[in-house]
Motif scaffolding. Structure first.
Motif, mmCIF file in Angstrom:
data_model
loop_
_atom_site.group_PDB
_atom_site.id
_atom_site.type_symbol
_atom_site.label_atom_id
_atom_site.label_comp_id
_atom_site.label_asym_id
_atom_site.label_seq_id
_atom_site.Cartn_x
_atom_site.Cartn_y
_atom_site.Cartn_z
ATOM 1 N N ASN A 90 -19.266 6.905 31.303
ATOM 2 C CA ASN A 90 -19.198 7.267 32.721
ATOM 3 C C ASN A 90 -20.378 8.148 33.146
ATOM 4 O O ASN A 90 -20.393 8.688 34.250
ATOM 5 C CB ASN A 90 -17.880 7.984 33.029
ATOM 6 C CG ASN A 90 -17.729 9.288 32.241
ATOM 7 O OD1 ASN A 90 -18.436 9.500 31.256
ATOM 8 N ND2 ASN A 90 -16.796 10.133 32.665
ATOM 9 N N ASP A 92 -23.784 9.127 34.658
ATOM 10 C CA ASP A 92 -24.602 8.502 35.699
ATOM 11 C C ASP A 92 -25.459 9.562 36.367
ATOM 12 O O ASP A 92 -24.990 10.668 36.646
ATOM 13 C CB ASP A 92 -23.713 7.821 36.739
ATOM 14 C CG ASP A 92 -24.497 6.952 37.695
ATOM 15 O OD1 ASP A 92 -25.508 6.342 37.275
ATOM 16 O OD2 ASP A 92 -24.106 6.860 38.872
ATOM 17 N N ARG A 99 -24.519 5.969 44.785
ATOM 18 C CA ARG A 99 -23.897 5.058 43.831
ATOM 19 C C ARG A 99 -22.899 4.201 44.602
ATOM 20 O O ARG A 99 -21.768 4.580 44.853
ATOM 21 C CB ARG A 99 -23.221 5.856 42.721
ATOM 22 C CG ARG A 99 -22.266 5.098 41.817
ATOM 23 C CD ARG A 99 -22.868 3.898 41.150
ATOM 24 N NE ARG A 99 -23.836 4.217 40.103
ATOM 25 C CZ ARG A 99 -24.590 3.302 39.501
ATOM 26 N NH1 ARG A 99 -24.501 2.037 39.871
ATOM 27 N NH2 ARG A 99 -25.449 3.652 38.563
ATOM 28 N N ALA A 103 -20.589 2.108 37.892
ATOM 29 C CA ALA A 103 -21.672 2.038 36.923
ATOM 30 C C ALA A 103 -21.201 1.545 35.560
ATOM 31 O O ALA A 103 -22.010 1.060 34.759
ATOM 32 C CB ALA A 103 -22.320 3.414 36.764
ATOM 33 N N GLY A 225 -29.073 1.178 41.217
ATOM 34 C CA GLY A 225 -27.702 1.378 40.788
ATOM 35 C C GLY A 225 -26.849 0.123 40.848
ATOM 36 O O GLY A 225 -25.806 0.037 40.183
ATOM 37 N N ARG A 229 -26.780 1.223 35.005
ATOM 38 C CA ARG A 229 -26.216 2.567 34.884
ATOM 39 C C ARG A 229 -27.397 3.501 34.613
ATOM 40 O O ARG A 229 -28.060 3.395 33.584
ATOM 41 C CB ARG A 229 -25.208 2.635 33.728
ATOM 42 C CG ARG A 229 -24.605 4.027 33.538
ATOM 43 C CD ARG A 229 -23.404 3.977 32.614
ATOM 44 N NE ARG A 229 -23.753 3.707 31.222
ATOM 45 C CZ ARG A 229 -23.893 4.643 30.286
ATOM 46 N NH1 ARG A 229 -23.743 5.929 30.609
ATOM 47 N NH2 ARG A 229 -24.174 4.321 29.043
ATOM 48 N N ARG A 266 -29.194 15.389 33.617
ATOM 49 C CA ARG A 266 -29.411 14.073 34.219
ATOM 50 C C ARG A 266 -30.787 13.965 34.882
ATOM 51 O O ARG A 266 -31.370 12.887 34.918
ATOM 52 C CB ARG A 266 -28.322 13.788 35.266
ATOM 53 C CG ARG A 266 -26.937 13.584 34.695
ATOM 54 C CD ARG A 266 -25.903 13.535 35.813
ATOM 55 N NE ARG A 266 -24.596 13.088 35.341
ATOM 56 C CZ ARG A 266 -23.697 13.878 34.761
ATOM 57 N NH1 ARG A 266 -23.984 15.170 34.581
ATOM 58 N NH2 ARG A 266 -22.542 13.387 34.364
#
Length: 306
Positions: A90, A92, A99, A103, A225, A229, A266
């Motif tokens: 999960n 992202d 988004r 994803a 997106g 992912r 990220r």
């Protein structure tokens, strides 16, 4: 990178040193982080070379060990986080507003800005300093056509390591779409993995159902997106990661606070003191002002408080 504009950095003391008299005894070299000692000698300023606020910034990028260490630090740290991002299904790096679909189950990718994130364009900036010019599309396109920009220290190792793990490298750039061929050739020559032409998402890329606001990248991130992912994003401007709705110091600070914990996990920011959207935020984004008027606004933004 966001819209291509030349940064006018803090005025260098180098020009003051150029007026100093030759001294009889050379001054001792300053220790790291110490105030510079007076120059022992000073060469005459070349005829026709005007003062330029970007001198020190360009020289720092081109000559300092500190700049190379900074970019390597970012890419090595990101490489250390890559396996964890791959394992978390999960995970992202797109904000929820960008988004538009789930994803989970999509192939992994990282989004990388090109200029001053992957490729070093400091020779172009140096030419502008030398010639007393500012950015314009004609000289910029000519520089891109040369296909001679070098990769930032650390980026090739990271990109190759990610590609070896099955991660697609997406180059989401504000270089215009008509510069795609030259850009991809430059990236390949620099040793960067380029899967095919689809990995270049330049300015002007059509995204159905999304209206692009100027050079903002939100529509192209949504497009990425839809197919991938996104594990990480890399850039040298805040707008490389999230849409900047209000390009003011306050608006930018609010975004930084909102997504503070995304950086170093990220999102990965590269240093770029030579230009950026932070600069026009200081003069109300009014590039039509004379150069000295813009410089005056930047002087007023200096904080001299202890």
């Amino acid at each position: 990178m966001t819209a291509r504009v030349l940064t006018l950095s803090v005025l260098s003391c180098a020009l003051a040193l150029a007026a100093c008299k030759r001294t009889e005894t050379p001054a001792a070299a300053p220790a790291d982080n110490a105030a510079p000692a007076p120059a022992a000698t000073a060469a005459a300023k070349p005829a026709g070379l005007a003062a330029d606020d970007n001198l020190n910034a360009v020289l720092w990028v081109q000559t300092s060990a500190e700049y190379r260490a900074a970019t390597q630090t970012v890419y090595r740290a990101a490489a250390d986080h890559l396996d964890a991002a791959l394992k978390q299904k999960n995970w992202d790096a797109l904000v929820p507003d960008e988004r538009g679909n789930a994803a989970t189950g999509l192939p992994p990718a990282v989004i990388m800005d090109v200029d001053e994130t992957v490729l070093d364009n400091s020779p172009y900036q140096a030419r502008l300093v030398r010639d007393g010019k500012e950015y314009d599309e004609v000289t910029w396109d000519a520089w891109v056509a040369e296909k001679k920009a070098k990769p930032l220290p650390g980026v090739v190792d990271f990109a190759k390591a990610a590609s070896a793990k099955g991660v697609t490298i997406l180059y989401l750039s504000n270089r215009a779409e008509h510069l795609q061929a030259a850009t991809l050739a430059n990236l390949r020559d620099a040793g960067l993995p380029v899967k095919d032409e689809s990995v270049f998402l330049g300015l002007g890329t059509f995204v159905e159902g999304c209206e692009q606001n100027g050079s903002e990248k939100n529509c192209r991130r949504k497009l990425a997106g839809q197919k991938y992912r996104v594990l990480m994003q890399f850039g040298d401007q805040l707008g490389d990661f999230v849409q900047v709705v209000a390009n003011t110091p306050e608006g930018r600070d609010q975004l930084l606070q909102q997504y503070d914990d995304w950086f170093g996990e990220r999102w990965w920011m590269l240093p770029n003191p030579t230009y950026g959207s932070w600069e026009p935020a200081l003069f109300n984004n009014a590039w039509d002002q004379p150069r000295e008027a813009r410089r005056s606004s930047k002087r007023e933004a200096l904080n001299t408080a202890p």
